[in-house]
Scaffold this active site. Structure first.
Site, short mmCIF file in Angstrom:
data_model
loop_
_atom_site.label_atom_id
_atom_site.label_comp_id
_atom_site.label_asym_id
_atom_site.label_seq_id
_atom_site.Cartn_x
_atom_site.Cartn_y
_atom_site.Cartn_z
N ARG A 1 41.75 38.27 36.23
CA ARG A 1 41.61 39.54 35.51
C ARG A 1 41.00 40.59 36.44
NH1 ARG A 1 37.35 36.34 34.33
NH2 ARG A 1 35.34 37.37 34.48
N CYS B 1 38.80 43.32 38.21
CA CYS B 1 37.37 43.52 38.43
C CYS B 1 36.93 44.78 37.68
CB CYS B 1 37.13 43.67 39.93
SG CYS B 1 35.49 44.27 40.36
N CYS C 1 35.69 47.66 40.61
CA CYS C 1 36.61 48.48 41.43
C CYS C 1 37.89 48.85 40.68
CB CYS C 1 36.93 47.78 42.74
SG CYS C 1 37.85 46.25 42.53
N CYS D 1 40.35 42.05 42.96
CA CYS D 1 39.75 43.30 43.40
C CYS D 1 40.68 44.07 44.33
CB CYS D 1 38.46 43.02 44.20
SG CYS D 1 37.11 42.44 43.17
N CYS E 1 36.66 47.03 47.35
CA CYS E 1 35.63 46.75 46.34
C CYS E 1 34.26 46.54 46.99
CB CYS E 1 36.00 45.52 45.53
SG CYS E 1 34.80 45.20 44.21
N ARG F 1 29.82 41.94 46.44
CA ARG F 1 29.45 41.05 47.54
C ARG F 1 30.69 40.31 48.03
NH1 ARG F 1 27.01 35.92 47.96
NH2 ARG F 1 27.28 35.58 45.73
ZN LIG Z 1 36.16 44.55 42.52
#
Ligand SMILES: [Zn+2]
Length: 370
Positions: free
Chosen positions: A78, A80, A83, A49, A53, A56
């Protein structure tokens, strides 16, 4: 201090992965200013991320930091889907291109063409124009104009000569500059530099049927008549325009002059020859003199005025000189309209222009429109 050679990682050159606490703090704070500088991966989800982002917050022990998306991917993570960290580098690349274009514009001696700029940063002109506008909010041309305006203002206020300021600002010739100077400075360069230095003037505010009106005069004559909705704004504008002048409130005898000006606004066709002390370039003075010859109740186009001063191709410069008229109504720039009769602009508001023309038309019914 020597520095170990680093593998080129342009997107992350100011990220020090040793400073993990700072990076973690950025993630906890979802600090978008760190986007593009690093990414973090989460072992339990397998995604990486951007710092901002909104997902959580992961547990600290599952988080790793990476200099770049490609390094996170090389480590098996990989991007996200929320975001989209892999799209940041693209945006950052644009920002770098736009910054590069800005530097080219700022240092060019002559404003580069759109095609030249686009070629310099290896983009199509269309694409370049679009990303420049998306990133900065203005077009490359508007950026160049704003930059030159700033350079000229800075240098004139530092006391540099007009010619030097013109050349340093990247205007091709001072002729090109003078043609645009009213746009850029709101007044002629020489007048701007002086800012009313050595001038003493009185001013007063009054109310008239077209709103608030400000009248200012030197010992030689009226130097400013402006109209608006906000008296305080008019006063501020006067002090701004003549920031180096000595300005005082009008005394009792000054009220007589103000009353004459208000009378002129109420009956703009009235033939009142008020003493004026208006300063401008030779060209502006020529235009303003021509405006005073337009009879009340009639109008002329910008090109009519250009022809009347034997400069038929200077209609645009005439329009600028009209816009720079410092004394509303006393120099009747409200009588200049577009060739098709449309009112076009008016420094003190188009509704006031319409009202003045209506008053002249009704108080002089015998006059024929040109
Ligand atoms: Zn993210």
């Amino acid at each position: 201090m020597t520095r170990a050679p680093r593998i080129a990682k342009p997107k992350s050159k100011d990220v020090k992965l040793t400073d993990v606490n700072r990076l973690w703090a950025a993630v906890v704070a979802r600090d978008a200013t760190h986007d593009g500088r690093f990414v973090y991966s989460v072992a339990t989800t397998g995604v990486y991320c951007r710092p901002s982002c909104a997902s959580r917050l992961a547990r600290r022990e599952n988080v790793r930091f990476h200099d770049s998306c490609s390094m996170a991917e090389a480590a098996g993570f990989r991007a996200c889907q929320r975001c989209k960290p892999d799209q940041i580098s693209l945006q950052n690349g644009y920002a770098a291109k736009v910054t590069q274009a800005c530097r080219i514009i700022e240092t060019a001696m002559v404003m580069p063409t759109l095609a030249d700029l686009a070629a310099a940063i290896e983009m199509s002109p269309f694409h370049f124009h679009r990303i420049f506008k998306t990133t900065t909010g203005i077009t490359p041309k508007a950026y160049a104009t704003a930059h030159r305006r700033k350079v000229v203002r800075d240098q004139l206020s530092k006391g540099q000569s007009v010619t030097e300021a013109v050349y340093d600002s990247g205007f091709h010739s001072s002729g090109g500059f003078y043609a645009q100077s009213t746009d850029l400075l709101g007044m002629s360069p020489t007048a701007f530099r002086k800012c009313g230095a050595g001038m003493r003037m009185q001013f007063a505010l009054a109310h008239c049927s077209l709103g608030e009106i400000l009248v200012a005069a030197t010992g030689r004559g009226i130097c400013a008549i402006s109209m608006g909705d906000d008296a305080e704004a008019l006063r501020r504008d006067l002090h701004h325009r003549f920031s180096d002048a000595q300005i005082s409130s009008g005394d009792k005898s000054f009220n007589k002059l103000v009353a004459q000006v208000v009378a002129l606004v109420e009956r703009p066709g009235g033939n009142m020859d008020l003493p004026l002390d208006v300063r401008g370039t030779a060209f502006q003075q020529q235009v303003w003199a021509a405006l005073k010859k337009i009879r009340p109740g009639t109008t002329a186009s910008y090109s009519d005025v250009a022809k009347s001063i034997a400069q038929p191709s200077s209609a645009r410069a005439v329009a600028l000189a009209c816009g720079a008229n410092p004394v509303a109504v006393a120099i009747p720039c409200h009588r200049v309209v577009k060739s098709d009769g449309a009112l076009s602009g008016y420094r003190w508001g188009i509704e006031r222009k319409r009202a003045l023309l209506d008053r002249e038309a009704t108080s002089k019914p015998s006059r024929t429109k040109k």
